[in-house]
Design a protein around this motif. Sequence first.
Motif: not given
Length: 338
Positions: A106-113, A128-134, A136-140, A146-150
């Motif tokens: 929905l374009g709410k990447t920061k809210e998703s983070i 999977l939570l860490y992957y998706n969080l990473g 999303n950080y990569y997208k912004i 991004a690296e820390d969470n991946i």
Amino acid sequence: MKKRLFGFIILLLLSINSFAQSDIENLVKEGIQYHDNREYDKAIETYKRALKIAPNSTLVNYEIALSYFSKGDYKEAVKYSDVVLKQDKDLLLQAYMTKGSALDMLGKTKESIKLFNKAIKKTEGHYLLYYNLGLNYYKISDLENAEDNIIKAIELNPNHSSSHLILASIHNQKGNSVQTLLSSHYFLFLEPNSQRSLDAYSILQKNFGGNVSKDKEKPNTINILLSPNNDSQFGAAELMVSMLEASKSLEENEGKSDDEMFVENTEKFFKVLGELKKKKNKEIWWTFYTTFFYDLAKSEHLETYCKYITQIGNENSKNWIAENTDALNKFDEWLKNN
């Protein structure tokens, strides 16, 4: 008489509840069948029939959220995920994943983070939570977070190929060839023959000698450009990678094919990294990637490995794989024992 009547009422209620539960299970199975056939509207309609029986069912609400997400109706996916999350019982991880991904779409990447960070604390973490969080950080473009969470995702599940691919993309964007090579190598080891493998193969080829260029005015002169961003612990390894690429033009390598040079240089790359590794090196690059690849380079299976990971972009490797099943079986046995 009153006791008998009371007992009869209890049995009747239990029987009704049993029938209702059976109906819900049958409707969910039917809905899943529709979902798997990509008939999402029929799946949702079926799940909603189950909701009339049990409005607060975490299973039914989650399945509806998933079907809405798959359909592309992300607002409804969030709505039904919230029903599951508010109950704070079953399917929390799945609901967090669905809602977080829907918010991102929905374009709410920061809210998703924020949601994924909350989910990690609530569920004590999941790869999977860490992957998706990473992701999303990569997208912004927050590459550090991004690296820390991946990396945390990889530590929890080393066989999650997508984590290695996004880690390769992060360091490719940073211009760090050694880290890019290590993570793209491992991705191709896990997933050598998919559409994504073509991208990883391209990244691998680009970074294995991408810092080397020839001077047009001086044909015998080779220029080597080292990344200013790379950590000093990888400086020697990065220089070595560039020198391996430059060595292709040496007289001793005349007549060797690109495939032969790839195997030789990959072996040298892995072995030099293994020799550079020190006890104080605690990062994943040394403890995980280098440890595995150094053992591989010292084995008799390095050529098989190189053919295996390059089959998607190299016709010669693809043919070699088809003709050398015995070598593949021996490589597989080595992996199981190591």
